[in-house]
Design a protein around this motif. Sequence first.
Motif, PDB file in Angstrom:
ATOM      1  N   LYS A  42      -6.600   9.666  -8.055  1.00 13.00           N
ATOM      2  CA  LYS A  42      -5.359  10.270  -7.549  1.00 13.00           C
ATOM      3  C   LYS A  42      -4.285   9.230  -7.303  1.00 13.00           C
ATOM      4  N   TYR A  43      -4.674   8.092  -6.736  1.00 15.61           N
ATOM      5  CA  TYR A  43      -3.684   7.135  -6.255  1.00 15.61           C
ATOM      6  C   TYR A  43      -3.590   5.865  -7.080  1.00 15.61           C
ATOM      7  N   ARG A  99       0.842  -1.201   0.000  1.00 13.69           N
ATOM      8  CA  ARG A  99       0.000   0.000   0.000  1.00 13.69           C
ATOM      9  C   ARG A  99       0.873   1.245   0.000  1.00 13.69           C
ATOM     10  N   MET A 100       0.301   2.330  -0.480  1.00 11.03           N
ATOM     11  CA  MET A 100       1.001   3.606  -0.419  1.00 11.03           C
ATOM     12  C   MET A 100       0.906   4.161   0.993  1.00 11.03           C
ATOM     13  N   SER A 101       2.006   4.696   1.473  1.00 13.74           N
ATOM     14  CA  SER A 101       1.998   5.295   2.798  1.00 13.74           C
ATOM     15  C   SER A 101       1.333   6.667   2.744  1.00 13.74           C
ATOM     16  N   LYS A 107      -4.303  -0.091 -10.936  1.00 14.96           N
ATOM     17  CA  LYS A 107      -2.950  -0.375 -10.463  1.00 14.96           C
ATOM     18  C   LYS A 107      -2.526   0.781  -9.576  1.00 14.96           C
ATOM     19  N   SER A 108      -1.929   0.453  -8.447  1.00 17.73           N
ATOM     20  CA  SER A 108      -1.503   1.493  -7.518  1.00 17.73           C
ATOM     21  C   SER A 108      -0.440   2.369  -8.172  1.00 17.73           C
ATOM     22  N   ALA A 153       0.558  12.109   0.295  1.00 19.50           N
ATOM     23  CA  ALA A 153       0.674  13.562   0.443  1.00 19.50           C
ATOM     24  C   ALA A 153       1.588  14.136  -0.632  1.00 19.50           C
ATOM     25  N   ASN A 154       2.665  13.430  -0.951  1.00 20.19           N
ATOM     26  CA  ASN A 154       3.574  13.901  -1.999  1.00 20.19           C
ATOM     27  C   ASN A 154       2.901  13.882  -3.366  1.00 20.19           C
TER      28      ASN A 154
END
Length: 105
Positions: free
Chosen positions: A72-73, A22-24, A85-86, A29-30
């Motif tokens: 967005k993600y 997963r994205m942190s 896809k992440s 935020a970045n």
Amino acid sequence: MFGPFRPSFVAQGGLLWKNPFRMSATRKANVRKRLRDVDQVIAAVEASGVRCKALDEALVLPKESEMHARDKYTVFSRYGLHHRKSLHKVPKFTKKTQRTSPPGF
């Protein structure tokens, strides 16, 4: 040589790329900050009066505040689970302009 810090060979099952599943929160935020920075550049170029095809295409894209979290993600992927896809799994995702998904996804 045979202790806990021995080198592992990739051919024998060692991980080459250590991508988290997963994205942190920091990475998210970045991504949001990067999208806002791009929005500011597009607005500045539009205000300067310059007209070009790339600017016309960029003006059609939604702004960061108008985007869904899904867009967005994640990006559309033909082979991904549920066709998503992440973003952090995409190489050079900061240079991609995929703010919208194909219709139906």
